[in-house]
Write a protein that holds these residues in place. Structure first.
Motif, PDB file in Angstrom:
ATOM      1  N   ARG B 211       0.810  -1.210   0.000  1.00  0.00           N
ATOM      2  CA  ARG B 211       0.000   0.000   0.000  1.00  0.00           C
ATOM      3  C   ARG B 211       0.852   1.271   0.000  1.00  0.00           C
ATOM      4  NH1 ARG B 211      -5.458  -0.897   2.512  1.00  0.00           N
ATOM      5  NH2 ARG B 211      -4.235  -1.976   4.087  1.00  0.00           N
ATOM      6  N   SER B 236       1.195  -7.017  -2.466  1.00  0.00           N
ATOM      7  CA  SER B 236       0.343  -7.431  -1.361  1.00  0.00           C
ATOM      8  C   SER B 236      -1.120  -7.302  -1.794  1.00  0.00           C
ATOM      9  CB  SER B 236       0.601  -6.559  -0.139  1.00  0.00           C
ATOM     10  OG  SER B 236       0.190  -5.232  -0.403  1.00  0.00           O
ATOM     11  N   ARG B 237      -1.978  -7.826  -0.995  1.00  0.00           N
ATOM     12  CA  ARG B 237      -3.404  -7.924  -1.341  1.00  0.00           C
ATOM     13  C   ARG B 237      -4.077  -6.572  -1.673  1.00  0.00           C
ATOM     14  NH1 ARG B 237      -7.768 -12.072  -0.960  1.00  0.00           N
ATOM     15  NH2 ARG B 237      -9.233 -10.693  -1.966  1.00  0.00           N
ATOM     16  N   GLN B 250      -0.512 -11.567  -6.708  1.00  0.00           N
ATOM     17  CA  GLN B 250      -0.659 -11.445  -5.249  1.00  0.00           C
ATOM     18  C   GLN B 250       0.142 -12.505  -4.498  1.00  0.00           C
ATOM     19  OE1 GLN B 250      -4.722 -11.337  -3.703  1.00  0.00           O
ATOM     20  NE2 GLN B 250      -3.973 -12.293  -1.826  1.00  0.00           N
ATOM     21  N   VAL B 251       0.927 -12.044  -3.546  1.00  0.00           N
ATOM     22  CA  VAL B 251       1.706 -12.936  -2.678  1.00  0.00           C
ATOM     23  C   VAL B 251       0.987 -13.052  -1.332  1.00  0.00           C
ATOM     24  CG1 VAL B 251       3.878 -13.169  -1.406  1.00  0.00           C
ATOM     25  CG2 VAL B 251       3.894 -12.300  -3.754  1.00  0.00           C
ATOM     26  N   GLY B 252       0.836 -14.269  -0.826  1.00  0.00           N
ATOM     27  CA  GLY B 252       0.294 -14.423   0.520  1.00  0.00           C
ATOM     28  C   GLY B 252      -0.739 -15.521   0.653  1.00  0.00           C
ATOM     29  N   LYS B 253      -1.361 -15.513   1.802  1.00  0.00           N
ATOM     30  CA  LYS B 253      -2.320 -16.538   2.195  1.00  0.00           C
ATOM     31  C   LYS B 253      -3.360 -16.820   1.124  1.00  0.00           C
ATOM     32  CE  LYS B 253      -5.453 -17.184   6.141  1.00  0.00           C
ATOM     33  NZ  LYS B 253      -4.595 -17.539   7.269  1.00  0.00           N
ATOM     34  N   SER B 254      -3.962 -15.764   0.575  1.00  0.00           N
ATOM     35  CA  SER B 254      -4.993 -15.982  -0.434  1.00  0.00           C
ATOM     36  C   SER B 254      -4.443 -15.704  -1.833  1.00  0.00           C
ATOM     37  CB  SER B 254      -6.226 -15.126  -0.146  1.00  0.00           C
ATOM     38  OG  SER B 254      -5.872 -13.788   0.124  1.00  0.00           O
ATOM     39  N   GLY B 267       7.151  -0.855   0.918  1.00  0.00           N
ATOM     40  CA  GLY B 267       5.858  -0.365   1.405  1.00  0.00           C
ATOM     41  C   GLY B 267       4.888  -1.474   1.740  1.00  0.00           C
ATOM     42  N   SER B 269       3.727  -3.866   4.960  1.00  0.00           N
ATOM     43  CA  SER B 269       3.888  -3.875   6.417  1.00  0.00           C
ATOM     44  C   SER B 269       4.373  -5.229   6.944  1.00  0.00           C
ATOM     45  CB  SER B 269       2.568  -3.503   7.101  1.00  0.00           C
ATOM     46  OG  SER B 269       1.560  -4.447   6.798  1.00  0.00           O
ATOM     47  N   GLU B 273      -0.633 -12.643   7.032  1.00  0.00           N
ATOM     48  CA  GLU B 273      -1.190 -13.235   5.808  1.00  0.00           C
ATOM     49  C   GLU B 273      -0.266 -12.998   4.614  1.00  0.00           C
ATOM     50  OE1 GLU B 273      -2.928 -11.165   7.756  1.00  0.00           O
ATOM     51  OE2 GLU B 273      -4.489 -12.422   8.627  1.00  0.00           O
ATOM     52  N   HIS B 274       0.511 -11.939   4.664  1.00  0.00           N
ATOM     53  CA  HIS B 274       1.478 -11.700   3.587  1.00  0.00           C
ATOM     54  C   HIS B 274       2.726 -12.559   3.806  1.00  0.00           C
ATOM     55  CE1 HIS B 274       3.210  -9.542   0.207  1.00  0.00           C
ATOM     56  NE2 HIS B 274       4.349  -9.582   0.870  1.00  0.00           N
ATOM     57  N   ASN B 288      10.719   0.304   4.281  1.00  0.00           N
ATOM     58  CA  ASN B 288       9.469   0.762   4.892  1.00  0.00           C
ATOM     59  C   ASN B 288       9.762   1.977   5.760  1.00  0.00           C
ATOM     60  OD1 ASN B 288       7.035   0.884   6.619  1.00  0.00           O
ATOM     61  ND2 ASN B 288       6.576  -1.123   5.716  1.00  0.00           N
ATOM     62  N   ASP B 306      11.815   6.212   2.814  1.00  0.00           N
ATOM     63  CA  ASP B 306      10.726   6.394   1.865  1.00  0.00           C
ATOM     64  C   ASP B 306      11.056   5.621   0.598  1.00  0.00           C
ATOM     65  OD1 ASP B 306       8.926   7.397  -0.050  1.00  0.00           O
ATOM     66  OD2 ASP B 306       8.760   9.296   1.054  1.00  0.00           O
ATOM     67  N   LEU B 307      10.144   4.765   0.199  1.00  0.00           N
ATOM     68  CA  LEU B 307      10.426   3.936  -0.978  1.00  0.00           C
ATOM     69  C   LEU B 307      10.645   4.792  -2.224  1.00  0.00           C
ATOM     70  CD1 LEU B 307       7.878   3.325  -3.221  1.00  0.00           C
ATOM     71  CD2 LEU B 307       6.871   2.415  -1.143  1.00  0.00           C
TER      72      LEU B 307
HETATM   73  C1  LIG Z   1      -8.175 -14.300   5.064  1.00  0.00           C
HETATM   74  C2  LIG Z   1      -7.194 -13.252   4.663  1.00  0.00           C
HETATM   75  C3  LIG Z   1      -6.331 -13.492   3.618  1.00  0.00           C
HETATM   76  C4  LIG Z   1      -5.386 -12.529   3.253  1.00  0.00           C
HETATM   77  N1  LIG Z   1      -4.532 -12.818   2.243  1.00  0.00           N
HETATM   78  C5  LIG Z   1      -3.561 -11.936   1.926  1.00  0.00           C
HETATM   79  C6  LIG Z   1      -2.595 -12.248   0.905  1.00  0.00           C
HETATM   80  O1  LIG Z   1      -2.655 -13.292   0.245  1.00  0.00           O
HETATM   81  N2  LIG Z   1      -1.624 -11.339   0.662  1.00  0.00           N
HETATM   82  C7  LIG Z   1      -1.523 -10.153   1.350  1.00  0.00           C
HETATM   83  O2  LIG Z   1      -0.598  -9.382   1.074  1.00  0.00           O
HETATM   84  N3  LIG Z   1      -2.431  -9.831   2.283  1.00  0.00           N
HETATM   85  C8  LIG Z   1      -3.448 -10.687   2.582  1.00  0.00           C
HETATM   86  N4  LIG Z   1      -4.372 -10.339   3.533  1.00  0.00           N
HETATM   87  C9  LIG Z   1      -4.371  -8.941   4.044  1.00  0.00           C
HETATM   88  C10 LIG Z   1      -3.375  -8.686   5.139  1.00  0.00           C
HETATM   89  O3  LIG Z   1      -3.982  -8.951   6.383  1.00  0.00           O
HETATM   90  C11 LIG Z   1      -2.949  -7.201   5.140  1.00  0.00           C
HETATM   91  O4  LIG Z   1      -4.091  -6.390   5.212  1.00  0.00           O
HETATM   92  C12 LIG Z   1      -2.138  -6.806   3.895  1.00  0.00           C
HETATM   93  O5  LIG Z   1      -1.090  -7.727   3.671  1.00  0.00           O
HETATM   94  C13 LIG Z   1      -1.563  -5.421   4.074  1.00  0.00           C
HETATM   95  O6  LIG Z   1      -0.928  -5.014   2.887  1.00  0.00           O
HETATM   96  P1  LIG Z   1       0.209  -3.899   2.893  1.00  0.00           P
HETATM   97  O7  LIG Z   1       1.343  -4.334   3.719  1.00  0.00           O
HETATM   98  O8  LIG Z   1       0.476  -3.551   1.478  1.00  0.00           O
HETATM   99  O9  LIG Z   1      -0.554  -2.651   3.515  1.00  0.00           O
HETATM  100  P2  LIG Z   1      -0.390  -1.971   4.948  1.00  0.00           P
HETATM  101  O10 LIG Z   1      -0.504  -2.960   6.027  1.00  0.00           O
HETATM  102  O11 LIG Z   1      -1.305  -0.809   4.928  1.00  0.00           O
HETATM  103  O12 LIG Z   1       1.110  -1.464   4.951  1.00  0.00           O
HETATM  104  C14 LIG Z   1       1.611  -0.436   4.165  1.00  0.00           C
HETATM  105  C15 LIG Z   1       3.031  -0.207   4.629  1.00  0.00           C
HETATM  106  O13 LIG Z   1       3.652   0.742   3.786  1.00  0.00           O
HETATM  107  C16 LIG Z   1       4.489   1.575   4.578  1.00  0.00           C
HETATM  108  N5  LIG Z   1       4.673   2.816   3.822  1.00  0.00           N
HETATM  109  C17 LIG Z   1       3.756   3.788   3.606  1.00  0.00           C
HETATM  110  N6  LIG Z   1       4.291   4.749   2.832  1.00  0.00           N
HETATM  111  C18 LIG Z   1       5.566   4.377   2.539  1.00  0.00           C
HETATM  112  C19 LIG Z   1       6.616   4.968   1.782  1.00  0.00           C
HETATM  113  N7  LIG Z   1       6.471   6.122   1.135  1.00  0.00           N
HETATM  114  N8  LIG Z   1       7.792   4.311   1.722  1.00  0.00           N
HETATM  115  C20 LIG Z   1       7.966   3.129   2.378  1.00  0.00           C
HETATM  116  N9  LIG Z   1       7.001   2.539   3.096  1.00  0.00           N
HETATM  117  C21 LIG Z   1       5.813   3.154   3.178  1.00  0.00           C
HETATM  118  C22 LIG Z   1       3.753   1.714   5.888  1.00  0.00           C
HETATM  119  O14 LIG Z   1       4.644   2.028   6.939  1.00  0.00           O
HETATM  120  C23 LIG Z   1       3.141   0.324   6.048  1.00  0.00           C
HETATM  121  O15 LIG Z   1       3.985  -0.529   6.800  1.00  0.00           O
HETATM  122  C24 LIG Z   1      -5.328 -11.279   3.919  1.00  0.00           C
HETATM  123  C25 LIG Z   1      -6.198 -11.037   4.962  1.00  0.00           C
HETATM  124  C26 LIG Z   1      -7.140 -11.994   5.334  1.00  0.00           C
HETATM  125  C27 LIG Z   1      -8.054 -11.685   6.451  1.00  0.00           C
END
Ligand SMILES: Cc1cc2nc3c(=O)[nH]c(=O)nc-3n(C[C@H](O)[C@H](O)[C@H](O)COP(=O)(O)OP(=O)(O)OC[C@H]3O[C@@H](n4cnc5c(N)ncnc54)[C@H](O)[C@@H]3O)c2cc1C
Ligand SMILES: Nc1ncnc2c1ncn2[C@@H]1O[C@H](COP(=O)(O)O)[C@@H](O)[C@H]1O
Lengths: 255, 323
Positions: B211, B236-237, B250-254, B267, B269, B273-274, B288, B306-307
């Protein structure tokens, strides 16, 4: 069609999470709350179904604090009713207790579908959807991405690992745990939310008996950081040089 | 308090005729726990061909339910079947994987049996007449140790215990004919994922974005880095749910489980699940802005930055190095 969307406020994980003096809970003073992201998807799916089939979308929340903004935002996005269940939630509410309270509230409402978020980041005793469905005596399916309704049945896509999907047909009423809506959740402009705050109101009902918690928290702690990464510091160019060196060592950059 | 027996039971998950790895992980742990409670480890296998599937699982007893209602996966019927078996045996603990099936079944069975549930456990123990779990919550940022009386239902995260300890064969196999209420849910079809333009499971290098990438337009930055490295972009999801990249990325659980030689996470977290989909990559480098992001717990190298500063600089340097 009547669709109920139970929504939950969860801590924003980008913020620091501190453990309180009891050692058993997060220090709420420092927390910033937001609506569980999967609830945004559940609401979106509900609104899409309403647009297709007509009916009413009701958002329902336990008044665990900070829920009004999320309820108004849901109204601004197109939900028809917002209901807040008030009660003594100072000690926290587990998923099971929330399920009991929501089940009692739902017995006084008409519903064809209950769309919950697939899970929240803070529950310890399982997901509310199947707990609620069991209490209501209706079927449930979790990890749903995509719901189609035909008359009294819903056809749902349930995700497994590796991108594999099961298509299941479910008789209504049913509880579905939504992982992702058919399209990204819509956005409600702040001006629209402000307007809704002036014109719409949130209904309140009293919580029923939550029942016992079932599990007991002994302690909360931060994960061990022993295996933590070696941190690379410096300017972007220095960091980039180091990463290039690491990749080259492993033969991942030619030259 | 209700009377419970000493056995430790677990649900054997399978799909397309394959026992899922998580079931072997549960089998190994159930056997160890049963050693402490003085009971047996009991596998509960539901579905068509249950007996054959049970044949791969190390346990003292496998209880198989192979009736027409449970031939294919059906959350209502499966929960009913497992609850019926558990009701007849009152196990000391009943383990499920924290998987798509586990998310349906563990709470439903716990509710039907009126048993407590300890979810998201990375660890489960027996202490006297209690079941103790250590759960990973808040996206992996906090751990919670919680206890429940004997009889609890537990869900374990993938990778919590080694799978090898659970491969083997049952000491005995029994059939159970649970009458279940299945009619309100019907299995229609299993849909295979669409063919992918790029198979992220076959790449040496993945540039993976979360994200933190902020917008679809910014993905181009990752594409350029991936091209310079001769790899591909995964995500990520939330990136997939936003419609910015196809599901196959998509990488991860689902999504997909990947094991590239290098996984560069920008970026992301590092939610459990990831991590489930990439923790075994040969080399993990994470960028991150949040120094407490759980991705740094599995990364070999980390950059708190910052990425948008790191990614373009890295692309330039890689291009220069590759000549
Ligand atoms: C049943 C189930 C299955 C799931 N399956 C998957 C799956 O297969 N894959 C998956 O990925 N998720 C899955 N999820 C979702 C998972 O729980 C998380 O919600 C998801 O992985 C979060 O994605 P993220 O890290 O991209 O986003 P976030 O958790 O929002 O993290 C974003 C990160 O970016 C960082 N960031 C922000 N701006 C910058 C910047 N400018 N430079 C550097 N870093 C920055 C932040 O500090 C934060 O750590 C599943 C959830 C459930 C309930
Ligand atoms: N206190 C609550 N109030 C309203 N809805 C809730 C509450 N707790 C859980 N839910 C719903 O149940 C889903 C799963 O949450 P959880 O059981 O905490 O994993 C959430 O996404 C909400 O839709």
């Amino acid at each position: 069609m009547n669709i109920i969307v139970p929504i939950k406020q969860v801590p924003d994980l980008v913020e620091d999470l501190e453990i309180d003096a009891s050692g058993k809970a997060l220090d709420r003073d420092w927390l910033k709350f937001k609506m569980n992201e999967f609830d945004e998807h559940a609401l979106e799916e509900a609104l899409l179904l309403k647009e297709e089939h007509g009916g009413q979308v009701t958002v329902l929340a336990l008044d665990t604090g900070d829920v009004d903004d999320s309820l108004y935002t849901a109204l601004a996005k197109g939900a028809d009713r917002a209901v807040k269940i008030v009660g003594d939630f100072e000690q926290g509410v587990s998923s099971r207790q929330a399920a009991n309270i929501l089940a009692q509230a739902l017995r006084g409402m008409e519903y064809d579908l209950v769309l919950t978020g697939v899970q929240a980041v803070d529950d310890l005793d399982g997901q509310l959807g199947p707990l609620l469905a069991t209490a209501l005596g209706v079927p449930s399916v979790s990890v749903v991405a995509g719901v189609q309704v035909n008359g009294r049945t819903a056809t749902v896509k349930k995700e497994f690992a590796g991108g594999l999907v099961a298509e299941l047909e479910v008789d209504l009423p049913a509880v579905l745990g939504i992982q992702a809506a058919k399209q990204p959740p819509r956005y409600a402009p702040v001006s629209r939310v402000r307007q809704v705050m002036k014109t719409a109101s949130i209904e309140e009902i009293e919580a029923g008996d939550p029942g016992a918690a079932g599990i007991e928290v002994r302690r909360m702690f931060k994960p061990e950081t022993g295996k933590r990464a070696e941190m690379i510091e410096g300017s972007p160019e220095e960091v980039a040089d180091r990463i290039v060196a690491i990749l080259r060592d492993r033969g991942l950059i030619k030259g | 308090m209700r009377a419970v027996a000493r056995d430790v039971a677990f649900f054997v998950e399978h799909l397309k005729g394959q026992v899922a790895d998580i079931s072997f992980e549960l089998a190994g742990r159930a056997r160890a726990l049963a050693g402490e409670t003085g009971g047996r480890s009991v596998a509960i296998v539901v579905g068509e061909g249950a007996r054959a599937l049970a044949g791969q699982v190390a346990c003292d007893v496998a209880v198989c339910v192979d009736t027409p209602e449970v031939a294919r996966y059906n959350p209502l019927a499966y929960a009913g079947a497992v609850a019926a078996v558990a009701r007849a045996r009152e196990p000391f603990a009943l383990l499920f994987g924290n998987t798509s099936q586990g998310l349906d079944l563990a709470p439903a069975v716990a509710a039907a049996l009126e048993r407590p549930l300890l979810a998201y456990c990375r660890e489960v123990r027996v202490e006297g007449e209690k079941v103790v779990g250590v759960s990973q919550v808040y996206g992996g940022k906090v751990m919670v140790e919680a206890e429940a009386p004997a009889g609890a239902v537990v869900t374990l995260m993938a990778g919590a215990y080694p799978a090898d300890a659970g491969r083997g064969a049952p000491g005995a196999v029994e059939e159970a004919a649970a009458a279940v209420d299945a009619a309100r849910v019907r299995f229609k079809a299993l849909i295979e994922p669409e063919a992918a333009d790029v198979d992220i499971t076959k790449q040496d290098v993945l540039v993976s974005i979360g994200r933190g990438i902020q917008s679809q337009d910014n993905i181009q930055l990752a594409v350029e880095l991936a091209e310079a490295l001769g790899g591909a972009v995964s995500a990520s999801r939330p990136i997939i749910d936003a419609g910015w990249l196809p599901k196959a990325r998509q990488v991860g659980k689902s999504g997909q489980t990947v094991k590239p030689k290098a996984y560069l996470a920008f970026g992301i977290s590092g939610a459990p699940e990831h991590l489930e989909g990439m923790r075994d990559a040969g080399l993990i480098i994470a960028v991150n802005t949040d120094p407490k992001a759980p991705i740094f717990d599995v990364a070999h190298y980390g950059v708190v930055a910052d990425l948008f500063d790191i990614m373009p600089a890295l692309t330039e340097k890689v291009k220069a190095a590759a000549g």
